[in-house]
Scaffold this motif. Structure first.
Motif, PDB file in Angstrom:
ATOM      1  N   ARG A 121       0.823  -1.206   0.000  1.00  0.00           N
ATOM      2  CA  ARG A 121       0.000   0.000   0.000  1.00  0.00           C
ATOM      3  C   ARG A 121       0.856   1.254   0.000  1.00  0.00           C
ATOM      4  O   ARG A 121       0.446   2.289  -0.500  1.00  0.00           O
ATOM      5  CB  ARG A 121      -0.948  -0.001   1.201  1.00  0.00           C
TER       6      ARG A 121
ATOM      7  N   ASN B 268       4.567  -8.916   2.578  1.00  0.00           N
ATOM      8  CA  ASN B 268       4.440  -7.947   3.679  1.00  0.00           C
ATOM      9  C   ASN B 268       4.960  -8.578   4.979  1.00  0.00           C
ATOM     10  O   ASN B 268       4.207  -9.167   5.738  1.00  0.00           O
ATOM     11  CB  ASN B 268       2.966  -7.556   3.801  1.00  0.00           C
TER      12      ASN B 268
ATOM     13  N   ASP C  22       4.560  -4.875   8.390  1.00  0.00           N
ATOM     14  CA  ASP C  22       3.268  -4.474   8.965  1.00  0.00           C
ATOM     15  C   ASP C  22       2.452  -5.693   9.386  1.00  0.00           C
ATOM     16  O   ASP C  22       1.718  -5.642  10.367  1.00  0.00           O
ATOM     17  CB  ASP C  22       2.451  -3.655   7.947  1.00  0.00           C
ATOM     18  N   GLN C  23       2.560  -6.770   8.582  1.00  0.00           N
ATOM     19  CA  GLN C  23       1.726  -7.942   8.870  1.00  0.00           C
ATOM     20  C   GLN C  23       2.554  -9.086   9.441  1.00  0.00           C
ATOM     21  O   GLN C  23       2.122 -10.224   9.443  1.00  0.00           O
ATOM     22  CB  GLN C  23       0.976  -8.362   7.599  1.00  0.00           C
TER      23      GLN C  23
ATOM     24  N   LEU D 194     -11.289   9.811   6.481  1.00  0.00           N
ATOM     25  CA  LEU D 194      -9.973   9.214   6.737  1.00  0.00           C
ATOM     26  C   LEU D 194      -9.072   9.416   5.528  1.00  0.00           C
ATOM     27  O   LEU D 194      -9.342   8.901   4.444  1.00  0.00           O
ATOM     28  CB  LEU D 194     -10.141   7.722   7.042  1.00  0.00           C
TER      29      LEU D 194
ATOM     30  N   TYR E 225      -7.192  -5.549   4.305  1.00  0.00           N
ATOM     31  CA  TYR E 225      -5.733  -5.583   4.179  1.00  0.00           C
ATOM     32  C   TYR E 225      -5.148  -4.317   4.813  1.00  0.00           C
ATOM     33  O   TYR E 225      -4.149  -4.355   5.525  1.00  0.00           O
ATOM     34  CB  TYR E 225      -5.324  -5.687   2.707  1.00  0.00           C
ATOM     35  N   ALA E 226      -5.815  -3.186   4.571  1.00  0.00           N
ATOM     36  CA  ALA E 226      -5.364  -1.928   5.181  1.00  0.00           C
ATOM     37  C   ALA E 226      -5.541  -1.974   6.691  1.00  0.00           C
ATOM     38  O   ALA E 226      -4.712  -1.456   7.442  1.00  0.00           O
ATOM     39  CB  ALA E 226      -6.159  -0.761   4.585  1.00  0.00           C
TER      40      ALA E 226
ATOM     41  N   ALA F 209      -5.268  -4.667   8.471  1.00  0.00           N
ATOM     42  CA  ALA F 209      -4.172  -5.508   8.942  1.00  0.00           C
ATOM     43  C   ALA F 209      -2.872  -4.704   9.008  1.00  0.00           C
ATOM     44  O   ALA F 209      -2.085  -4.845   9.944  1.00  0.00           O
ATOM     45  CB  ALA F 209      -4.003  -6.711   8.013  1.00  0.00           C
ATOM     46  N   ASP F 210      -2.661  -3.841   8.032  1.00  0.00           N
ATOM     47  CA  ASP F 210      -1.485  -2.951   8.076  1.00  0.00           C
ATOM     48  C   ASP F 210      -1.553  -2.034   9.291  1.00  0.00           C
ATOM     49  O   ASP F 210      -0.559  -1.794   9.968  1.00  0.00           O
ATOM     50  CB  ASP F 210      -1.412  -2.083   6.809  1.00  0.00           C
TER      51      ASP F 210
ATOM     52  N   ALA G 224     -10.510  -0.170   7.092  1.00  0.00           N
ATOM     53  CA  ALA G 224      -9.123   0.315   7.065  1.00  0.00           C
ATOM     54  C   ALA G 224      -8.730   0.992   8.373  1.00  0.00           C
ATOM     55  O   ALA G 224      -7.555   1.123   8.687  1.00  0.00           O
ATOM     56  CB  ALA G 224      -8.937   1.285   5.900  1.00  0.00           C
ATOM     57  N   SER G 225      -9.720   1.418   9.162  1.00  0.00           N
ATOM     58  CA  SER G 225      -9.385   2.115  10.403  1.00  0.00           C
ATOM     59  C   SER G 225      -9.491   1.204  11.624  1.00  0.00           C
ATOM     60  O   SER G 225      -9.391   1.661  12.745  1.00  0.00           O
ATOM     61  CB  SER G 225     -10.298   3.338  10.571  1.00  0.00           C
TER      62      SER G 225
END
Lengths: 1005, 148
Positions: free
Chosen positions: A523, A547, A550-551, A876, B21-22, B24-25, B112-113
């Motif tokens: 990302r 990844n 982060d993961q 966001l 996925y975001a 999880a990041d 994502a949040s």
């Protein structure tokens, strides 16, 4: 006509952002940096708040993009020494000091530094440790070229004495005879981003700084934490290399201090800086760790900050509301004793292994000289003076300023201002867009058809972000044995420019036809690596990321073995996935060169005007019957400038601008399409085609209720700040008669339901109190507050209020003020912690500083444009630090209160930033479109039509033979048709069942 | 028996690119710790995940499957997560019919949040799968075949 080039002074994050925005929207940029490399203060940071992102990791891609950008002329070791002319045609003289190493020849092998006998203090590490006189300021420096330090180089000072570097340099890059050069640059506009320096605490003897080795500044501490710092990220205290177990942070060193320092302002960022360091230091510590922050007010007024503060409290960071009296050695071991007076007036002592001084921000001396040379006005604190209603404009037309040179501010605010400055410069230079630029040409792409896979795997240490948990060498070794892999290696920072350059040559030398990078998240970093593939002549879709940060390393910090095993699986899965991927076409969509702005407040109007002035047609949609929004309800800003005349003038400019049409009483009923071509239908049934959209729907005041109601709506003497503003605007004579007034701060803010600070209310409340004092100097005014957050130069207002005799009483959530009515009089009960007693006040005016919250419709609007909202309902952004006005969804931007509560000057800056980012799309005739699209195998298709049913974009249809066909230009690549197909006739390019199942299988090999 | 004691499940998680996925990041950025049993496969949309992919993953040896997408109404591709949800409901019946225990295959919405939420989902999915033990229904057990 204006010149199509622009000069940007300063290569920190603000200058880099301004340069990229301008270069990407069709202008040639000369980026002038004083030191040997760009990156500025941000490159020295370990982590950034409030996300704890690795600073180098998020900054590096921008620096690399800047360094490689075709339309950015990077001039390091350079200063602007003269400027003449006027907006549109300036003539700038830039003097470039010698580097003594030819950047064309230097390959950054580092031999010169290795052999250089002269050791000097390492300035990048804030003087901790040493570097050589031949040096590279930091490992990810852009440009990645060594330099000789003329102050310390032996040969330069005594020619003939040393010259070792010249002897060992295989490239013959050393040139002792290099002299300074001057360039005369013709530019249309100038953007200043000279940054800030940190206060030097040496004169403050009570801190012990300079005498006691374990007293360090926050920047020094940042280097101690950093994996590229002097102790490689293993936190050690300077005196004996021991790991500190108890650390204290002293806030406001060189800020909010008229007495000893002469800096009346608040430096805005230090509270979060210290919180972050306390949290990160704990992460570094093995076992027991104690952190204490000594503060006056905790100022966590930004998006996500209050949550961070609350979490730090839960994590055991201790907070003491106190200014420390003295720091003295506790014993001979290097430990330190702090003496301070606590809130109850008792003298206390505490012992720590280390003390960190949160030193304030100040203007560089050379910035003051630069401003003088340019004839720019400075404010009382020597910051470059800006206009309340044009926060990036200096006093000289055509010259703009962004970042902390105009007031202390954090990274997102600096980035916003950088984009805003780009918008302003772009406004002047709009007619000259694309006149000075040239186009990047990529090498021809290698045809990999029928080639066996030759996969290269690059595994990233990410400093210590990954390697402190995952055995990266083992992962790289594991990768080497995977089917199709012909090359694998580890890198300290895979995203640094040297590694990127190296990757290009490795791809060529090894004949790689597919690449896997195991590092952070696609990302953030996929675009950078994909660009690298293109530079190496590979199609950018022959790439996958694993990844493993982060993961993986970040979420399994205590399980290194399992994290390593997982990393091996993730790499194997990425390799399996990339193995059967093919080259894809670079599709584009034509851009409709017009914009939609939603929301007719000051933010929306500013964004609309900014784009219109760059000659793009704009439709501005307002739900009510008039423009101006919340701004019309507010009396004035903290500098005393009233809003109404400005808003009326802005409204007039918007309504008369030929490129803007305003739709009143209108809402959005449908949005289709995507970046380049959206089609929005309004509540009146009309629709509009536009290439970009800016969402600026504002916010709304919280209506006090329950324990926060304080008789509001019941007793007419209880009013909100906005209701009081209304009376100011109406010049209500009754206000002069008020004898006693009480303000209650944080009404509805910083509570579990709304765990954020509304940012503007402290300043607004204090300014209103000052205004009341102006009306009636005899009035008694009490401010009941939790922390006073008059950040930046707003602090002056707080000082003024106290000087005027306004009384500040602190309350906390356990001792809420109590308001009642007795015998026709209002009665306020509160607890004063300083005298530890309950107080009663009989005000005839009670003012509530209520929270700002998002509008209810923000959520539904975000769905139209497929944008995210945060847990509080604010929009966001794509990245809190570096993409503050973008959404993850391309072509849609945000600004103003719908993002987070903010004062008008910041909303204006953000609006201009959004306009600048939007202009980057509008400047092009076409933008990249989806390349990953669905594809049908007609022989397998049974013509059932299920794919047609499930496609939300009407991209699939049945042809005359009843066989499914995909209209590629309309396909978004979601894969609904693929999953829906009963006969496996539809696939998604590179994300087919073949690739996905290969990845799954690889997890079990 | 020591093997069973040390047994750690492997769970395949199909996460949509835009929300989960975001998320999880974000769990990573916020350092929310969760069990390392999960192997994330990024897909554009939860609607991209077919029954076939879930069954194949079980066949390949996955002890558990998680499919996670955007919250209802938030799908980046408008309606993909609804298809995923419906498909999952139907698939549950089939899984039940062929003897796959409920809880092996899970579905969630994570935005994502919601980093913390994501970590919680992984915790609960992992615990559930651990309690069920290794998945053997669709995995060819060569040892058993050879023994016979």
């Amino acid at each position: 006509m204006s010149n199509g080039s622009v000069l940007v002074v300063g290569g920190g994050i603000a200058g880099v952002q301004a340069a990229l925005d301008l270069a990407n929207s069709g202008f040639l940029v000369h980026l002038v940096e004083r030191t040997t490399a760009i990156g500025g203060k941000m490159s020295q940071l370990d982590k950034t708040f409030p996300t704890n992102d690795c600073s180098a990791c998020i900054l590096s891609p921008k620096l690399v993009e800047c360094g490689r950008h075709f339309n950015i002329n990077l001039l390091t070791l350079a200063d602007l020494i003269a400027l003449e002319g006027e907006p549109g045609s300036f003539k700038a003289v830039v003097r470039q000091r010698p580097r003594y190493i030819d950047p064309e020849k230097c390959i950054a092998c580092g031999l010169c530094a290795e052999k250089c006998p002269k050791k000097v203090s390492n300035d990048f590490n804030m003087g901790i440790g040493e570097r050589k006189a031949a040096y590279l300021s930091y490992p990810q420096a852009v440009p990645l070229k060594y330099a000789l330090d003329p102050e310390h180089c032996i040969w330069i000072n005594k020619p003939g004495r040393c010259g070792l570097c010249a002897k060992v340099c295989q490239a013959g890059a050393i040139n002792f005879d290099e002299t300074a050069r001057e360039y005369i640059l013709e530019v249309g506009s100038v953007v200043l981003a000279p940054g800030f320096s940190r206060f030097d605490p040496s004169p403050l003897d009570f801190t012990g700084y300079g005498r006691l080795p374990n007293v360090v500044t926050s920047m020094e501490f940042e280097r101690l934490l950093s994996p590229s710092g002097p102790c490689m990220g293993h936190l050690e205290r300077p005196s004996d290399g021991q790991e500190p177990k108890r650390i204290a942070w002293l806030q406001c060193i060189g800020s909010r201090d008229i007495n000893r320092v002469g800096h009346p302002y608040c430096s805005s960022i230090c509270c979060m800086f210290a919180l972050k360091q306390a949290v990160i230091a704990k992460e570094h510590a093995h076992g027991e760790f104690e952190s204490s922050i000594f503060y006056m007010d905790m100022r966590t007024h930004g998006k996500g900050f209050e949550n961070y503060y609350n979490r730090a409290k839960e994590d055991g960071v201790r907070f003491h509301r106190a200014r420390v009296h003295s720091v003295i050695p506790a014993d001979d071991s290097g430990s330190l004793q702090l003496r301070y007076v606590d809130e109850l007036g008792k003298v206390n002592f505490a012992e720590f292994d280390m003390v960190v001084l949160s030193t304030g921000l100040q203007v560089y001396r050379h910035t003051v000289k630069l401003a003088e040379m340019l004839g720019l006005e400075l404010d009382a604190d020597n910051f470059i003076k800006t206009d309340s209603f044009n926060p990036v404009a200096t006093s000289r037309p055509g010259i703009y300023v962004c970042g902390a040179a105009s007031e202390p501010k954090d990274i997102p605010q600096s980035v916003m201002e950088a984009s805003a400055a780009a918008a302003e410069a772009g406004r002047i230079m709009a007619p000259a867009r694309w006149t000075e630029t040239s186009k990047k040409v990529y090498p021809a792409e290698m045809n990999i058809h029928a080639q066996a896979p030759r996969i290269g795997v690059f595994v990233c240490h990410c400093g210590i972000n990954i390697s402190s948990v995952v055995d990266v060498e083992a992962v790289a070794a594991h990768a080497k044995n995977l089917d199709g892999v012909v090359f694998s290696q580890c890198n300290l920072f895979t995203c640094s420019q040297d590694t990127i350059n190296q990757m290009v040559s490795i791809i060529k030398e090894q004949g790689l036809n597919r690449v896997v990078v195991a590092s952070c998240s696609p990302r953030t970093h996929e675009p950078l690596f994909q660009e690298t593939l293109r530079d190496a002549g590979l199609n950018k879709f022959l790439f996958e990321m694993a990844n493993i940060r982060d993961q993986n390393s970040w979420v399994h910090q205590l399980e290194p073995e399992k994290a390593t095993a997982k990393a091996k699986d993730l790499v194997a899965m990425a390799v399996a996935r990339v193995r059967s991927e093919g080259a894809l076409p670079y599709n584009t969509v034509p851009v409709t060169k017009s914009a939609l702005v939603i929301g007719g407040g000051v933010t929306g109007m500013t964004a609309a005007l900014s784009m219109a002035e760059q000659n793009y047609p704009v439709i501005l949609v307002e739900q009510s019957e008039c423009l101006g929004g919340n701004g019309r309800k507010v009396y004035r800003n903290w500098k005393g400038d009233t809003f109404l005349p400005f808003i009326n003038e802005l409204t007039a400019r918007v309504t008369t601008h030929p490129q803007i049409s305003v739709k009143y009483n209108t809402e959005i009923s449908e949005v289709t399409g995507s970046v380049g071509k959206f089609i929005t239908t309004f509540s009146d049934g009309h629709s509009f085609e536009h290439g970009v959209a800016v969402i600026a729907v504002g916010g709304q005041a919280y209506q006090p209720e329950e324990e926060w109601q304080f008789l509001h709506g019941i007793d007419h003497r209880v009013q909100t700040l906005l209701e009081l503003d209304q009376r100011f605007m109406e010049e209500d004579a009754g206000l002069k008669e008020v004898k006693q007034a009480v303000f209650i701060h944080c009404v509805g803010s910083r509570i579990p339901e709304r765990p954020y600070c509304s940012r503007v209310c402290c300043t607004h409340a204090i300014d209103s109190a000052v205004k009341l004092k102006e009306l009636n100097p005899e009035m008694d005014i009490y401010m009941l507050y939790r922390d006073i957050r008059t950040y930046g130069q707003r602090e002056r207002l707080y000082q003024e209020a106290r000087a005027k005799g306004i009384i500040f009483v602190c309350y906390d959530l356990d001792h809420l003020p109590h308001v009642s009515e007795r015998d026709g009089r209002l009665l306020v009960h509160a607890h004063d912690p300083i005298i530890d007693a309950n107080i009663s006040i009989h005000p005839d005016l009670l003012v509530l500083a209520t929270a700002i919250q998002p509008r209810e419709q923000t959520g539904s609007l975000s769905k139209f444009f497929k944008c995210a909202v945060d847990s509080q309902g604010f929009l966001l952004e794509a990245h809190m630090k570096l993409r503050p006005v973008d959404f993850a969804t391309e072509g849609v931007f945000l600004a103003g209160l719908c993002h987070y509560p903010k004062p008008m000057e910041e909303a204006i800056a953000q609006a201009k930033a959004a306009a600048a980012r939007a202009a980057i799309i509008l400047a092009y005739d076409a933008v990249p479109a989806e390349s990953v699209t669905a594809v049908v195998t007609p022989a397998k298709c049974t013509g059932c039509g299920l794919c047609v049913e499930v496609c939300a974009y009407h991209a699939v249809s049945l042809d005359e033979n009843g066989i499914s066909v995909v209209t590629t230009s309309m396909c978004k690549g979601c894969g609904a048709c693929v999953a829906g197909c009963r006969s496996d006739a539809v696939s998604l390019k590179n994300i087919g069942n073949e690739q996905i199942m290969a990845a799954v299988d690889a997890a079990f090999m | 028996m020591s093997e069973t004691n040390n047994w750690e499940p492997k769970i395949i998680a199909f996460l949509c690119n835009w929300c989960s996925y975001a998320g999880a990041d974000l769990a990573g950025v916020s350092r929310f710790q969760y069990p390392p049993n999960i192997r994330i496969v990024k897909v554009p949309c939860s609607g991209r995940v077919s029954e076939n992919m879930i069954m194949s993953a079980l066949k390949s040896g996955a002890d558990g499957i998680l499919v996670s997408g955007c919250h209802p109404g938030d799908c980046h591709y408008i309606s993909g997560n609804y298809f995923a949800k419906r498909r999952f409901a139907l698939l549950s019946n089939l899984l039940d019919f062929i003897g796959i225990e409920p809880g092996r295959v899970s579905f969630s919405w994570v935005s994502a949040s919601e980093g913390e939420q994501f970590a919680e989902v992984v915790h609960s999915v992992t615990e559930r799968v651990k309690a069920l033990g290794p998945a053997s229904r669709l995995v060819k057990q060569l040892d058993a075949v050879q023994a016979a």
